[in-house]
Design a protein around this motif. Structure first.
Motif, short mmCIF file in Angstrom:
data_model
loop_
_atom_site.label_atom_id
_atom_site.label_comp_id
_atom_site.label_asym_id
_atom_site.label_seq_id
_atom_site.Cartn_x
_atom_site.Cartn_y
_atom_site.Cartn_z
N SER A 86 0.82 -1.11 0.02
CA SER A 86 0.10 -0.01 -0.03
C SER A 86 1.08 1.23 0.04
N GLY A 87 0.20 2.35 -0.27
CA GLY A 87 0.89 3.58 -0.55
C GLY A 87 0.93 4.42 -1.56
N VAL A 88 1.59 5.37 -1.60
CA VAL A 88 1.73 6.57 -2.93
C VAL A 88 3.01 6.43 -3.51
N PHE A 89 3.28 6.14 -4.71
CA PHE A 89 4.31 6.03 -5.45
C PHE A 89 4.54 6.80 -6.82
N ASP A 90 5.54 7.35 -6.77
CA ASP A 90 6.04 7.71 -8.24
C ASP A 90 6.64 6.60 -9.14
N ALA A 91 5.74 6.08 -10.02
CA ALA A 91 6.07 4.75 -10.53
C ALA A 91 6.91 5.38 -11.92
N VAL A 92 8.23 5.50 -11.96
CA VAL A 92 8.87 5.91 -12.91
C VAL A 92 10.25 5.39 -13.51
N GLY A 93 10.69 5.65 -14.50
CA GLY A 93 11.84 4.64 -14.89
C GLY A 93 13.10 5.22 -14.15
N GLU A 94 14.01 4.63 -14.30
CA GLU A 94 15.63 5.00 -13.93
C GLU A 94 15.79 6.35 -14.29
N PRO A 95 16.36 7.46 -13.24
CA PRO A 95 16.87 8.56 -13.87
C PRO A 95 17.53 8.76 -14.95
N ASP A 96 17.29 9.39 -15.78
CA ASP A 96 18.03 9.82 -16.89
C ASP A 96 17.99 11.19 -17.71
N THR A 97 18.37 11.33 -18.92
CA THR A 97 18.36 12.65 -19.58
C THR A 97 17.84 12.36 -20.78
N LEU A 98 17.30 13.59 -21.42
CA LEU A 98 17.04 13.49 -22.89
C LEU A 98 18.08 13.15 -23.94
N GLY A 99 19.43 13.68 -23.49
CA GLY A 99 20.39 13.42 -24.34
C GLY A 99 20.84 11.88 -24.44
N GLY A 100 20.83 11.42 -22.87
CA GLY A 100 21.08 10.04 -22.73
C GLY A 100 20.05 8.97 -23.54
N LEU A 101 18.67 9.26 -23.29
CA LEU A 101 17.88 8.47 -24.24
C LEU A 101 17.94 8.59 -25.87
N ILE A 102 18.42 9.89 -26.35
CA ILE A 102 18.52 10.07 -27.75
C ILE A 102 19.68 9.40 -28.06
#
Length: 335
Positions: free
Chosen positions: A216-232
């Motif tokens: 239970s709880g409230v969570f930010d369900a996000v991916g591993e921290p990255d950058t736009l430059g890293g993703l591109i």
């Protein structure tokens, strides 16, 4: 576990149902059946959640559920579901969004960021009140089931196979199909912009695990921290691109009609608006501590690109530059 998925035919709901049934759970999806079919092995029950008796088929006759997973954005649908299912379900897992936050300028943020005011009424008329609508949905779940029987997953950018928006598939697809001279591809000159992608399969697996374990709880369900430059850069590597990469500054792109984030003639995943630059900067530390595990983003982008190659062209991609626009902009930059 007897799992009820409200939906189950679109991207995330379908991934949840598929993962759950593959894990040996007894899965039922309640859906209108207009967005596609449920995965093999899943029981489909037709129901329209906009009607007062739309959930009768999964609440009457002694039905009991170990967990419910809901992805709706309409407060009225969620309120009706909570009222009808609270007596017959042990717990409720609700997929919300990072758009519920009132502030998106901070970096390295968590679930403590203030929320928008909840939408008044049952119906979100358009996407301009998406965040407020999801706040109202969250409130209905937490009030109806209580914090100990609820999980709220504030999802970030969801990507991978089935991403009809095209946001996670655009860059690897474009690098695989460049339209500029000598294979040139246009990108925004904003490499340090925080941005993360959570794979739909990883999010689905975590939601099912949480439902089964009673997390239970409230969570930010996000991916591993990255950058736009890293993703591109990862997208380029995935595509095997070796042509020129032409970066243009935000001001120039804006002057030439290029939109941010998504929409017609946009640069997907790019946000130059200073009030929104922290949208992709939530750490997700609490969700990872609760078991959310993310595969390498290269796999997500590779599979999103593969989906781009075979997706239904009658459902047009909702982001990216047209070939004509990109050629014109590259020519203006001397490429």
């Amino acid at each position: 576990m007897r799992l009820l998925v409200l939906g189950g035919t679109a991207m995330l709901g379908r991934a949840v149902a598929a993962h759950a049934v593959a894990g040996g759970h007894d899965v039922t999806c309640l859906a209108r059946g207009v967005s596609g079919e449920v995965p093999e092995g899943v029981t489909w029950v037709q129901g329209d959640r906009d009607t007062d008796d739309g959930l009768a088929a999964v609440t009457d006759g002694g039905a009991r559920w170990d967990a419910v997973i809901d992805v709706s954005r309409q407060p009225g649908q969620v309120r009706r579901a909570v009222t009808a299912l609270e007596p017959v379900a042990e717990r409720f897992v609700f997929v919300s969004t990072g758009n519920v936050y009132a502030v998106h300028s901070g970096l390295g943020t968590d679930e403590s960021v203030p929320l928008l005011p909840p939408l008044q009424g049952d119906v979100m008329e358009d996407m301009t009140t998406y965040g407020e609508a999801k706040v109202a949905c969250e409130a209905a779940v937490l009030e109806g089931f209580g914090p100990d029987r609820s999980l709220v997953a504030r999802a970030g950018l969801i990507g991978g196979p089935g991403d009809a928006s095209g946001r996670s598939g655009w860059w690897p697809w474009r690098f695989a199909h460049p339209v500029g001279a000598h294979g040139a591809v246009l990108t925004p000159d904003d490499p340090t912009l925080p941005m993360a992608i959570v794979d739909v399969r990883d999010l689905a697996a975590w939601l099912v695990r949480c439902a089964a374990t009673g997390t239970s709880g409230v969570f930010d369900a996000v991916g591993e921290p990255d950058t736009l430059g890293g993703l591109i850069a990862t997208a380029r590597e995935v595509a095997g691109h070796n042509g020129p990469v032409v970066s243009a500054p935000a001001e120039w792109l804006g002057e030439h009609g290029v939109k941010e984030w998504m929409g017609e003639d946009s640069m997907p995943l790019w946000i130059s608006d200073p009030e929104w630059r922290g949208f992709g900067a939530h750490t997700g530390a609490a969700a990872r501590a609760a078991g959310l595990s993310c595969r390498p983003v290269a796999e997500t982008l590779r599979d999103a690109a593969a989906y781009e190659e075979v997706r239904d062209r009658t459902d047009p991609r909702r982001c990216g530059l047209t070939d004509e626009t990109e050629r014109r902009l590259l020519a203006l930059l001397g490429h």
